[in-house]
Design an enzyme around this catalytic site. Structure first.
Site, PDB file in Angstrom:
ATOM      1  N   HIS A   1      76.599  91.400 105.071  1.00  0.00           N
ATOM      2  CA  HIS A   1      75.299  90.783 105.350  1.00  0.00           C
ATOM      3  C   HIS A   1      75.001  89.710 104.303  1.00  0.00           C
ATOM      4  O   HIS A   1      74.647  88.582 104.643  1.00  0.00           O
ATOM      5  CB  HIS A   1      74.203  91.844 105.355  1.00  0.00           C
TER       6      HIS A   1
ATOM      7  N   ASP B   1      77.895  56.114 107.936  1.00  0.00           N
ATOM      8  CA  ASP B   1      78.603  57.395 107.835  1.00  0.00           C
ATOM      9  C   ASP B   1      78.650  57.766 106.364  1.00  0.00           C
ATOM     10  O   ASP B   1      78.108  57.042 105.535  1.00  0.00           O
ATOM     11  CB  ASP B   1      80.022  57.300 108.426  1.00  0.00           C
TER      12      ASP B   1
ATOM     13  N   TRP C   1      78.554  91.708  97.729  1.00  0.00           N
ATOM     14  CA  TRP C   1      78.843  90.268  97.732  1.00  0.00           C
ATOM     15  C   TRP C   1      79.110  89.785  96.317  1.00  0.00           C
ATOM     16  O   TRP C   1      79.689  88.736  96.116  1.00  0.00           O
ATOM     17  CB  TRP C   1      77.689  89.482  98.344  1.00  0.00           C
TER      18      TRP C   1
ATOM     19  N   SER D   1      85.803  74.060 100.171  1.00  0.00           N
ATOM     20  CA  SER D   1      85.065  73.299 101.179  1.00  0.00           C
ATOM     21  C   SER D   1      83.765  72.745 100.610  1.00  0.00           C
ATOM     22  O   SER D   1      83.440  71.568 100.792  1.00  0.00           O
ATOM     23  CB  SER D   1      84.781  74.204 102.376  1.00  0.00           C
ATOM     24  N   SER D   2      83.019  73.607  99.886  1.00  0.00           N
ATOM     25  CA  SER D   2      81.724  73.166  99.354  1.00  0.00           C
ATOM     26  C   SER D   2      81.899  72.058  98.335  1.00  0.00           C
ATOM     27  O   SER D   2      81.123  71.096  98.306  1.00  0.00           O
ATOM     28  CB  SER D   2      80.996  74.336  98.694  1.00  0.00           C
TER      29      SER D   2
ATOM     30  N   HIS E   1      73.759  82.212  89.734  1.00  0.00           N
ATOM     31  CA  HIS E   1      72.374  81.772  89.639  1.00  0.00           C
ATOM     32  C   HIS E   1      72.158  80.354  90.132  1.00  0.00           C
ATOM     33  O   HIS E   1      71.250  80.117  90.933  1.00  0.00           O
ATOM     34  CB  HIS E   1      71.737  81.993  88.275  1.00  0.00           C
TER      35      HIS E   1
ATOM     36  N   GLU F   1      73.754  79.116  92.355  1.00  0.00           N
ATOM     37  CA  GLU F   1      73.862  79.315  93.800  1.00  0.00           C
ATOM     38  C   GLU F   1      72.492  79.567  94.429  1.00  0.00           C
ATOM     39  O   GLU F   1      72.200  79.087  95.526  1.00  0.00           O
ATOM     40  CB  GLU F   1      74.809  80.492  94.078  1.00  0.00           C
TER      41      GLU F   1
ATOM     42  N   TYR G   1      69.754  78.284  93.519  1.00  0.00           N
ATOM     43  CA  TYR G   1      69.103  76.981  93.669  1.00  0.00           C
ATOM     44  C   TYR G   1      69.827  76.123  94.689  1.00  0.00           C
ATOM     45  O   TYR G   1      69.226  75.251  95.312  1.00  0.00           O
ATOM     46  CB  TYR G   1      68.970  76.297  92.313  1.00  0.00           C
TER      47      TYR G   1
ATOM     48  N   SER H   1      59.439  68.886 101.481  1.00  0.00           N
ATOM     49  CA  SER H   1      58.870  67.661 100.927  1.00  0.00           C
ATOM     50  C   SER H   1      58.945  66.505 101.911  1.00  0.00           C
ATOM     51  O   SER H   1      58.347  65.453 101.682  1.00  0.00           O
ATOM     52  CB  SER H   1      59.606  67.284  99.635  1.00  0.00           C
TER      53      SER H   1
ATOM     54  N   HIS I   1      69.901  86.762  83.356  1.00  0.00           N
ATOM     55  CA  HIS I   1      68.767  87.594  83.781  1.00  0.00           C
ATOM     56  C   HIS I   1      69.176  88.498  84.949  1.00  0.00           C
ATOM     57  O   HIS I   1      68.432  89.374  85.332  1.00  0.00           O
ATOM     58  CB  HIS I   1      67.519  86.770  84.077  1.00  0.00           C
ATOM     59  N   HIS I   2      70.356  88.255  85.501  1.00  0.00           N
ATOM     60  CA  HIS I   2      70.894  89.211  86.478  1.00  0.00           C
ATOM     61  C   HIS I   2      71.540  90.398  85.768  1.00  0.00           C
ATOM     62  O   HIS I   2      72.017  91.319  86.416  1.00  0.00           O
ATOM     63  CB  HIS I   2      71.933  88.537  87.374  1.00  0.00           C
TER      64      HIS I   2
ATOM     65  N   ARG J   1      68.934 100.073  95.338  1.00  0.00           N
ATOM     66  CA  ARG J   1      69.587  99.304  96.402  1.00  0.00           C
ATOM     67  C   ARG J   1      70.958  99.893  96.710  1.00  0.00           C
ATOM     68  O   ARG J   1      71.499 100.668  95.956  1.00  0.00           O
ATOM     69  CB  ARG J   1      69.892  97.889  95.927  1.00  0.00           C
TER      70      ARG J   1
END
Lengths: 650, 436
Positions: free
Chosen positions: A93, A122, A158, A192-193, A276, A278, A280, A291, A325-326, A473
């Protein structure tokens, strides 16, 4: 338009290109329609649509997985599914929603809208753009293949915390390749990204229309740029980490292998240095969309444009300094914990600035409450809530109780559904008339909004409480004596309401595509350049290269029509003098190269290294042919408003 | 009759559920469970809750202000009709630097209000405060897939084959009340996390890393805890309890724990007199808790510390024999009877624990029988059932465990060769419950 110019035939290749003598291998598949065109397309709009349709498909898959999870948790000690299946579901998920739904849906808008907003025909590297899409699809296939093979789906979350990803803990039986598929799938998606992002950066920096200075860029384009930078800076961290896991699993190294002295904490640092930013990567495009929508439907420019842009940059920058912070509960010690606490709180400032400026945009406006505006306002409310619960666990001592509990689950769903998804759904509504020339019915649009809004809040607001009441969790079940029963039941009911809302939304979209009310150009009285072209947009986007005079370029055009008309006539002459409109040629090699990555990765997951090398050979063949076939391209000449005319190819 | 019942019941049940679901919103019942972070019983959890309240109030105030401005703007400036929508556009203002800088400064001030108590609490919760360190009691908690081992490094116990080692228990941590307890956190396999919400927030047990936390229970009591970091298949079933005892009780408990296992001697010609209860069949994921226990968990735990009155010495002896015959001692230890295994929980005093299977089932004969006969349906993937086990030195193959279906007689689908008959299981239950 000057007739003599359009009759003037132009040979689309440089003289030294021996077009006629080339082998059939280099024939460019410039079909206008049909499957071959979709496979070989380099048109940013078509690639955008491919991204969008794939992302929405996976959004539904991820949603179905979410409903399975909620069904299992509806009542305590449920045995709707086994622990193993549940673990696979929550892993997939999250992976699906992040990598296969929200990111590609953002990429769909980057592809489709961003070149239109900067007045380009293009992106800078059209074939590379196609390659990025096919690689994305390859990664998606690798990740989801577990549905169909004996190995099953990945089940370590994940976040893939070592050492759960090591051979000792993730192989239920010999030949279990689910973790390998996760590793290779994410790896391919990362490639790819990064490719896509480099393309967007080059496009935004180099291909802006004349007069479109950086501080006149539409905010969505700005956010595209920031997101692209975040991707190319953050994905290397996860790439390295995944290579290390892959080596640990297949070649006996000990990066994270505890028995060999490896450090699982290292994985967490590498993962969150990616993970992290990610977050954003998922939210900045959403902020960009909002906006655009708020000024359009308020009929006012964005309040404090420079500061909104700058705060986007600050969020992106600070996003690289808060990853730990994670990890507040991993025992980092007092100073590191304090430093990451303060850095995390600092992010609240630029985020708050954005919210203030959105409200400032509304102030004194003429708000038309159309469906995109409803979703946009819903976004501001929900994102605010997610932001505030974010501040709560920025405070490390409070986070010690909240970390890995349902409080965190509630928090990030407010940011990711109430934030990203609401904005993306708003964006689909907003740009639908541009892309398909039809507008979604207000009644059905608003109905789907209210059902989604209600379902979302019924699901996730109570989860804050169950988290603070001690429910962790990633647990496949819970006991009935913990005081968690009613909230879980409510959340499950809410999830199904949310599911119904999403279903209504999609049915309405499909209906509108075929039967919706047709609209003329610029139905919203919008402000940016993409609305200056007919809908659906012609293949070449702009008949005449636009010239930009102000921040809201199209709004300026609409209010200075005489001046613009004269300018366009002159510009049309200039375009023709340069040989007409240059368009890129389709190519087979992006899809062939990507298929090599797919084949190689799948063989590698199966520990068949000969096959993996075969895949790499295809990649090299594709890349080689890609480079020797040359850029190609042809020229268009505009004959009259709205129609075009290709000539002289290759 | 049954058909009309079954059609009515779901409906009534639905309304009942809805009603029950709505009450807690007004009564605060959503926050009063045994793992509530609001019902704090010690200074660490209390400090963490205080920080939470600061963040809560600051954000609620900001939300109220910003939210009302947003709501006001949305309503006040809304276009009421088509004519309104097509009216002359409003002034195209681009912003107001003074307002923006003012709001930035205000947000920073709000964050300062939060960060001061936050920083104080970070230092306070990390380590036992200096003035209390002399009084601190030390314990080591070790995570296993999927249970907790607790070691008392200051309480040495003579081992069966000579030498001394710290006292070891499993899944129920007994601590002195009113004293700070330093808990060293270790793991033998993957990452786990030690969380007793009423006493302290969680800290992870990381491989190759020596973490710790401290907590204190102000009064004697019984607390629920759970692993909070995803650790594999049965992560949801990795729970534990903490029992805080007054000074004297704690010392008495320690004395008892340190002595070898209790032996019930049976006369040579004793016959098994107990009739086997029929425990019926168990549903997968069947809950193992009861309202009777939850009504007074501490009292029920205390009652379990003394031997059962209706013990059957012959049955216990048979159980002890079965324990040895089935190689249980390969992984478990009953100190003084059999075994030096340390892969599974130490069973020397298992009869005095209030839960089994890592806090999943209440420790009564029916549940223990179920746990012994079908461990995989209680805790999926557990290593008592599967034929492999992972330890710090890598994969070890173990004899493996199998069960036979009561009705069909089919063996469970593992490669194991340990097979426990219902009679043996009954005897094992009696034996394990005699270990107080």
């Amino acid at each position: 338009m000057d007739q003599s110019l359009t009759k003037n035939e132009f040979i689309g290749h440089e003289e030294h290109a021996p077009a006629a003598k080339r082998s059939w291998l280099f024939t460019r598949p410039d079909h206008k329609t049909g499957l071959i065109n979709w496979l070989t397309t380099v048109d940013h709009k078509r690639i955008g649509l491919l991204y969008g349709i794939s992302a929405l498909f996976f959004f539904l898959v991820g949603g179905a997985e979410a409903l399975m999870i909620r069904l299992q948790l509806a009542v305590p000690n449920n045995d709707f599914m086994s622990a193993q299946t549940y673990n696979e579901m929550f892993t997939m998920h999250a992976t699906t929603m992040i990598f296969l739904a929200v990111m590609p849906l953002s990429a769909a808008f980057f592809n489709y809208i961003m070149p239109l907003q900067i007045g380009a025909r293009d992106v800078a590297f059209p074939r590379l753009n196609g390659f990025a899409y096919w690689l994305f699809l390859a990664g998606a296939i690798i990740l989801n293949l577990g549905f169909f093979v004996k190995s099953g789906l990945p089940d370590m979350g994940w976040f893939g915390y070592a050492p759960l990803t090591s051979n000792a803990f993730s192989s239920e039986f010999a030949g279990d390749m689910s973790t390998d598929m996760w590793v290779m799938g994410i790896q391919v998606l990362g490639v790819s990204s990064i490719i896509g992002s480099l393309n967007f950066i080059v496009t935004i920096i180099n291909m802006r229309a004349p007069g479109l200075t950086m501080m006149r860029l539409p905010v969505f384009t700005w956010m595209t740029l920031f997101t692209a930078f975040l991707i190319i800076l953050s994905f290397p961290a996860i790439t390295i980490a995944l290579v290390e896991v892959m080596m640990d699993r297949n070649f006996g190294t000990s990066f994270f292998e505890v028995s060999g002295g490896g450090l699982p904490i290292l994985w967490q640092h590498l993962f969150w240095v990616f993970g992290h930013p990610e977050v954003y990567i998922l939210i900045l495009p959403a902020m960009g969309i909002i906006s655009e929508i708020l000024p359009t439907f308020s009929r006012k420019p964005l309040f404090g444009y420079p500061i909104v842009v700058f705060s986007g940059a600050v969020i992106g920058l600070l996003g690289f300094g808060v990853w730990s912070h994670h990890m507040f509960t991993t025992g980092m010690g007092t100073v590191a914990t304090a430093a990451f606490t303060l850095a995390t709180m600092a992010i609240a400032v630029p985020t708050g600035v954005k919210i203030f400026n959105w409200i400032g945009t509304l102030w004194n406006g003429h708000l038309s409450m159309r469906t995109p505006m409803m979703f946009a306002l819903g976004f501001v409310w929900m994102f605010m809530m997610g932001g505030f619960s974010g501040i709560m666990h920025a405070a490390a001592p409070a986070d010690a109780q909240q970390q890995d509990s349902y409080f965190v689950v509630a928090h990030f769903h407010y940011v990711l559904i109430g934030g990203s998804i609401f904005a993306l759904l708003a964006g689909i509504h907003y740009w639908f008339p541009l892309i398909f020339g039809r507008v979604v019915s207000e009644f059905w649009g608003k109905l789907s909004f209210w059902v989604i809004f209600a379902g979302f809040n019924i699901t996730f607001f109570p989860l804050h409480f169950v988290g603070l009441n001690g429910m962790p969790r990633r647990t496949f079940t819970y006991d009935g004596n913990m005081g968690w029963n009613s909230i879980n039941m409510i959340a499950t009911i809410g999830a199904f309401i949310l599911g119904i809302g999403i279903a209504v939304y999609f049915v309405v979209m499909v209906y509108t595509y075929f039967k919706g009310e047709k609209v003329k150009r610029d139905p919203w009285d919008a402000r940016t350049l993409e609305w200056s072209i007919p809908n659906p947009p012609p293949h070449h986007n702009f008949d005449v290269t636009p010239k930009v005079h102000a921040r809201d370029a199209f709004w300026y055009e609409k209010h200075h029509q005489k001046e613009i008309e004269a300018e366009k006539a002159k510009q049309a002459g200039d375009d023709e003098a340069h040989g007409g409109i240059h368009m890129p040629s389709n190519s087979w090699f992006p899809v062939i190269t990507a298929s090599g990555m797919l084949i190689g990765s799948l063989f590698f997951c199966n520990h068949n290294f000969i096959g993996a090398i075969g895949g790499i050979v295809i990649v090299f063949f594709g890349a080689w042919m890609w480079s020797v076939e040359g850029p190609g391209g042809y020229h268009l000449h505009i004959t009259k408003e709205g129609s075009d005319d290709a000539d002289a190819q290759h | 009759m049954s058909s009309s019942d079954s059609s009515d019941q779901p409906k009534r049940r639905f309304w009942h559920l809805l009603l029950v679901a709505l009450i807690p919103i007004f009564s605060g019942g959503w926050l009063s469970g045994p793992q509530s972070t609001f019902d704090t019983k010690g200074p660490v959890a209390e400090t963490q809750l205080d920080v939470f309240y600061v963040t809560l109030w600051v954000t609620v105030v900001i939300f109220a202000i910003v939210g009302s401005v947003l709501a006001y703007a949305s309503i006040k400036f809304k276009a009421r009709n088509a004519a309104d929508e097509h009216a002359e556009p409003p002034p195209q203002g681009h912003g107001n630097p003074l307002i923006e800088i003012g709001l930035i400064v205000a947000s920073i001030l709000a964050l300062v209000i939060i960060s001061v108590p936050t920083l104080k609490a970070i230092w306070y919760t990390y380590e036992v405060p200096e003035e209390l360190q002399d009084d601190a009691y030390e314990i080591t908690a070790i995570g296993y897939q999927w249970w907790f081992k607790f070691e008392y490094p200051t309480e040495m116990v003579t081992q069966p084959f000579g030498g001394e080692a710290p006292l070891v228990t499993g899944n129920e941590l007994v601590i002195p009340a009113g004293r700070p307890v330093k808990v060293n956190l270790r793991t033998v396999d993957v990452i786990h996390s030690f969380w007793v919400p009423k006493l302290a927030g969680k800290v992870d047990m990381m491989p190759n890393r020596g973490n710790h936390l401290w907590l204190q229970a102000d009064e004697p009591g019984y607390f629920w805890g759970q692993c909070a970091e995803y650790c594999g298949e049965s992560h949801a079933r990795m729970r534990f309890r903490v029992i805080a005892l007054a000074e004297d009780d704690f010392n008495a408990w320690l004395e008892n724990q340190k002595s070898p296992a209790r032996t019930v001697t049976a006369a040579a010609d004793a016959q098994i007199t107990t009739e086997f209860a029929d425990y019926g069949t168990f549903v997968r994921n069947q809950p193992g808790w009861s309202h009777e226990f939850d009504a007074d968990p501490f009292g029920n735990w205390t009652a379990l510390q003394s031997p059962n009155v209706d013990e059957d010495p012959a049955l216990i002896a048979a159980g002890r024999a079965a324990f040895t015959a089935n190689r249980c001692a390969g992984c478990h230890t009953v100190r003084g009877h059999d075994g030096v295994g340390n892969i599974g929980p130490d069973l020397t005093r298992v009869g005095s624990r209030s839960t089994i299977a890592a806090g999943v089932l209440e420790n009564n004969p029916k549940n223990l029988y179920r746990w012994i006969t079908e461990p995989d349906r209680v805790k999926p993937g557990n290593f008592m059932y599967h034929t492999r086990i992972v330890s710090p030195i890598g994969m070890i193959s173990m004899p493996g465990y199998t069960t036979r279906d009561k009705n069909t007689g089919e063996r469970s689908p593992t490669d194991g060769d340990i097979e426990i008959t219902p009679e043996e299981a009954h005897a094992l239950v009696a034996y394990l419950h005699s270990l107080k």
